[in-house]
Each structure stands twice: as C-alpha cells, then as structure tokens.
Design an enzyme around this catalytic site. Structure first.
Site, short mmCIF file in Angstrom:
data_model
loop_
_atom_site.label_atom_id
_atom_site.label_comp_id
_atom_site.label_asym_id
_atom_site.label_seq_id
_atom_site.Cartn_x
_atom_site.Cartn_y
_atom_site.Cartn_z
N ASP A 150 1.19 -1.51 -0.09
CA ASP A 150 0.18 0.02 -0.33
C ASP A 150 1.11 1.57 0.20
OD1 ASP A 150 -1.96 1.71 0.28
OD2 ASP A 150 -2.47 1.22 2.41
N PHE A 206 -9.33 -0.36 0.61
CA PHE A 206 -9.72 -0.86 1.45
C PHE A 206 -10.41 -1.97 1.37
CE2 PHE A 206 -9.95 -2.61 6.06
CZ PHE A 206 -8.86 -2.75 6.06
N ARG A 227 -10.55 -11.82 8.57
CA ARG A 227 -9.69 -12.82 7.94
C ARG A 227 -9.54 -13.81 7.42
NH1 ARG A 227 -5.01 -9.84 9.25
NH2 ARG A 227 -4.75 -8.86 11.90
P1 5GP Z 1 1.68 -0.79 3.86
O1 5GP Z 1 2.86 -0.16 4.93
O2 5GP Z 1 2.73 -0.86 1.89
O3 5GP Z 1 1.17 0.72 3.26
O4 5GP Z 1 0.94 -2.12 3.74
C1 5GP Z 1 1.78 -2.66 4.17
C2 5GP Z 1 -0.04 -3.23 5.54
O5 5GP Z 1 -1.07 -2.49 6.08
C3 5GP Z 1 -0.13 -4.58 5.16
O6 5GP Z 1 0.55 -5.85 5.49
C4 5GP Z 1 -1.38 -4.88 5.36
O7 5GP Z 1 -1.33 -5.06 6.55
C5 5GP Z 1 -1.75 -3.16 5.53
N1 5GP Z 1 -3.07 -3.13 4.53
C6 5GP Z 1 -2.29 -1.86 3.38
N2 5GP Z 1 -3.74 -2.18 2.60
C7 5GP Z 1 -5.33 -2.77 3.05
C8 5GP Z 1 -5.88 -2.56 3.27
O8 5GP Z 1 -6.67 -2.53 2.00
N3 5GP Z 1 -6.87 -3.63 4.04
C9 5GP Z 1 -6.19 -4.87 4.80
N4 5GP Z 1 -6.43 -4.93 5.59
N5 5GP Z 1 -4.85 -3.99 4.93
C10 5GP Z 1 -4.49 -3.59 4.81
#
Ligand code: 5GP
Ligand code: MG
Length: 187
Positions: A108, A157, A170
C-alpha cells in the site's frame, strides 16, 4: 458475515490459480544458475495478514526451506489508513547468510517493506526478495521495488484471505470490499 460484503474483488478460485503460478515462478527463479541454493531460503510471512498466503504458497514450492515469522502492525484496530509500520515481534531464527523471501498480503504505502527489508539485511540475510499478493494502484506502492506481485487492485480498503478490519474478516476466502454499515458496526 456475507451481508457485510459490498463486493468481491477477487474470487478464491482466481487467488488459488495465481498463487500456484507465483509459486512456480519462485521455484523456477530459485533454480537458475547463480541463484541461491534452494536449501538456503527462509520464507518470512509478515503476520498477521500474510499467514494464509504463506500457507498456500509454500505448499506449491517443492524445495527445502525454513520459515521465519515477523509481526508488523500498520493498520492498528479499526484504522482504514496506515498509521506507520511498527515491528511488534519476530521469530526469525538465525538468518545469517540465508536468502530471505519476504511475503506480505498487500503493498500500500510501502512503509512495511521499507521498515522490514533493512532489518533483515542488518540481521545478516545474504539477500532479501519480496512477494506480495496485492498491490494497490497508487504512486507510493509503485515506487517500492518488489519481486513478485499477485494482483494489481484499485486503491480501496480490502479484507479477506488474511486481510482484516479490526482483526475480523481474515477468514473470508475471497478478497472483498466491506459495506459502510459493516465498517461502522465493527469499528
Ligand atoms: P504499507 O506498509 O505498504 O502501507 O501496507 C502494508 C500493510 O498495511 C499490509 O501488510 C496490511 O497489513 C495493511 N494494509 C494496507 N492496505 C490494506 C487494505 O486495503 N486492507 C487491509 N485489511 N490491510 C491493509
Ligand atoms: Mg500487514
């Protein structure tokens, strides 16, 4: 639980096929001359989200491997946006000189991989490769180097297949978007 789903983005059959394909690619890449000897690989799912991906993926990779665990939190509780990534715990074993394949559910902001990859290198990993099931369609996600991507998805999301909202959902087998009512109710 199903009344909470506004739409399904990716069905379980499609996920299963793509995960098997990613596993074939990973197996082939680790069998190239000059690539790490297969016995030296440690697969590291980032918990809790990547546990289901890990369980499905590794059963399609017929090579010697060890498993290490890392827990990172970036969407604590009912957050719908990253609050910054934090390392909560690790059970990596000795990864000195080993080739690590890091698994995450979704890319993300990139904060999680940017936090974790240097930690693994500091602990002595010989190399670190990364695989994510999902990558969101946003500039920050595209800037982070990643070796294997399952699916590109819109910037929404999502829950299911290990991904949670406030630690619920989950166990949904598909990748889904929740209704606004569900988001309110489970907050
Ligand atoms: P980043 O660190 O790249 O922003 O996001 C990675 C982590 O954020 C992922 O491992 C996940 O745990 C959480 N995350 C990011 N986007 C989403 C989403 O759309 N849904 C959920 N449930 N978790 C997300
Ligand atoms: Mg995560």
């Amino acid at each position: 639980m199903h009344r909470d789903i506004a739409k399904v983005l990716i069905y379980k059959e499609t996920i299963a096929a793509r995960v098997a394909e990613m596993a074939r690619q990973i197996t082939a890449d680790h069998s190239q001359p000059g690539e790490p000897d297969l016995g030296e690989v440690t697969i590291v799912p980032i918990l809790t989200g990547a546990m289901i991906l890990c369980a499905d993926l590794i059963r399609h990779i017929p090579i010697e491997m060890k498993i290490g665990l890392l827990t990172v939190s970036s969407y604590p509780g009912s957050a719908l946006q990253s609050r910054g990534s934090q390392l909560l715990g690790q059970q990596l074993g000795d990864i000195r000189g080993r080739h690590v394949l890091l698994l995450d559910d979704i890319l993300d902001s990139g904060g999680t991989l940017k936090l974790v990859v240097p930690i693994l290198k500091d602990l002595g990993a010989a190399s670190v490769k990364t695989a994510v099931l999902l990558r969101k369609d946003r500039p920050a996600a595209k800037e982070v180097p990643v070796d294997y991507v399952g699916f590109e998805i819109p910037d929404e999301f999502v829950v299911g297949y290990g991904l949670d909202y406030n630690n619920y959902y989950r166990n949904l087998p598909d990748i889904c978007v929740l209704t606004p009512e569900a988001i309110e109710r489970k907050r």
